[in-house]
Design a protein around this motif. Structure first.
Motif, mmCIF file in Angstrom:
data_model
loop_
_atom_site.group_PDB
_atom_site.id
_atom_site.type_symbol
_atom_site.label_atom_id
_atom_site.label_comp_id
_atom_site.label_asym_id
_atom_site.label_seq_id
_atom_site.Cartn_x
_atom_site.Cartn_y
_atom_site.Cartn_z
ATOM 1 N N SER A 30 0.821 -1.209 0.000
ATOM 2 C CA SER A 30 0.000 0.000 0.000
ATOM 3 C C SER A 30 0.854 1.259 0.000
ATOM 4 C CB SER A 30 -0.942 0.009 1.203
ATOM 5 O OG SER A 30 -0.219 0.073 2.419
ATOM 6 N N GLY A 60 -2.318 -4.685 -2.093
ATOM 7 C CA GLY A 60 -2.010 -3.463 -1.362
ATOM 8 C C GLY A 60 -1.723 -2.299 -2.286
ATOM 9 N N SER A 66 -4.425 1.060 -2.486
ATOM 10 C CA SER A 66 -4.047 2.418 -2.094
ATOM 11 C C SER A 66 -3.896 3.355 -3.293
ATOM 12 C CB SER A 66 -2.734 2.402 -1.303
ATOM 13 O OG SER A 66 -1.681 1.877 -2.084
ATOM 14 N N THR A 111 -3.839 1.662 5.169
ATOM 15 C CA THR A 111 -3.828 2.580 4.029
ATOM 16 C C THR A 111 -4.210 3.986 4.468
ATOM 17 O OG1 THR A 111 -4.403 0.781 2.511
ATOM 18 C CG2 THR A 111 -4.782 3.028 1.744
#
Length: 251
Positions: free
Chosen positions: A84, A138, A142, A180
């Motif tokens: 992220s 991830g 994000s 995140t």
């Protein structure tokens, strides 16, 4: 778009997204990301989707505790948390529409290849596959608030489905969404929609209503139907994000 109208659309979508998340273990971001991007702007999508995904999934965890696969959860959520950070940095230096186009095309191809692969007898579920899947999830979550197609690809390649998949995805999204949000405040703060305080309260209430309704709906859906929903939602996400990216580039 007036804040009141965007809030009303968001609340209705939150109910639907929460039900989808409970029934198939994914779908919250697939439904919410395009909606929030349209009504409040793409920069707000990551914040809003992750905030209410954390709330929705947290409400579901107590009901699904016994079916959670803690081993798989760790293998996925740890690399996803690091991924992220990469996604947030990528979003800062890459044109948003180019990023959406790339993610959308990759999501479509990934799901199609996985469906073909699933017809065979091989299973891909080694440590490297879990780590790579978690990292990819991830990054996409994000960067464009859309990590679900990567989850779908992993679930098909590893043949992981049923109650265990749906249950494990709830704490996974709680942890990843909160991570995140925290990372975003450091790397790319801001981006909250211009809603009044009561608007945020209404959105939270819509999520609670969706969670309560979802428990009743989930027991009426067969595993085969849930599996088909995973594929349909993932392809829909890929097509919608690709379309938004193309439209943005042409505009």
């Amino acid at each position: 778009m007036p804040p009141e109208v965007s809030l009303l659309i968001t609340c209705a979508s939150l109910v639907v997204a929460t039900i989808a998340q409970r029934v198939v273990g994914m779908g919250f971001g697939i439904i919410m990301a395009p909606v929030v991007a349209i009504v409040a702007g793409p920069y707000s999508a990551v914040l809003v989707v992750n905030l209410f995904a954390a709330l929705a999934c947290a409400l579901m965890v107590p009901y699904l505790w016994r079916d959670i696969d803690w081993g798989r959860l760790l293998w996925l959520v740890v690399p996803a948390s690091f991924g992220s950070i990469v996604g947030l940095l990528l979003a800062r230096v890459t044109d948003a529409d180019v990023l959406r186009l790339g993610v959308g095309v990759a999501a479509i191809l990934g799901v199609v290849v996985s469906v073909v692969f699933e017809r065979g007898e091989h299973t891909v579920d080694a440590a490297a596959a879990r780590t790579a899947s978690g990292t990819t999830i991830g990054i996409l979550n994000s960067a464009v608030a859309l990590g679900a197609p990567a989850i779908a690809v992993y679930s098909m390649l590893s043949r992981w489905s049923g109650p265990s998949f749906s249950a494990t995805m709830q704490p996974f999204w709680v942890v990843l969404s909160l991570m995140t949000l925290l990372q975003r405040q450091v790397i790319a703060p801001g981006g909250a929609p211009a809603w009044p305080w009561w608007g945020w309260a209404c959105a939270a209430m819509a999520t609670v209503v969706g969670s309560i309704t979802a428990e009743r709906v989930a027991h009426r859906v067969t595993p085969r139907a849930a599996r088909l929903a995973v594929i349909v939602l993932s392809l829909t996400a890929g097509l919608s994000v690709t379309g938004v990216g193309i439209f943005g580039l042409l505009g």
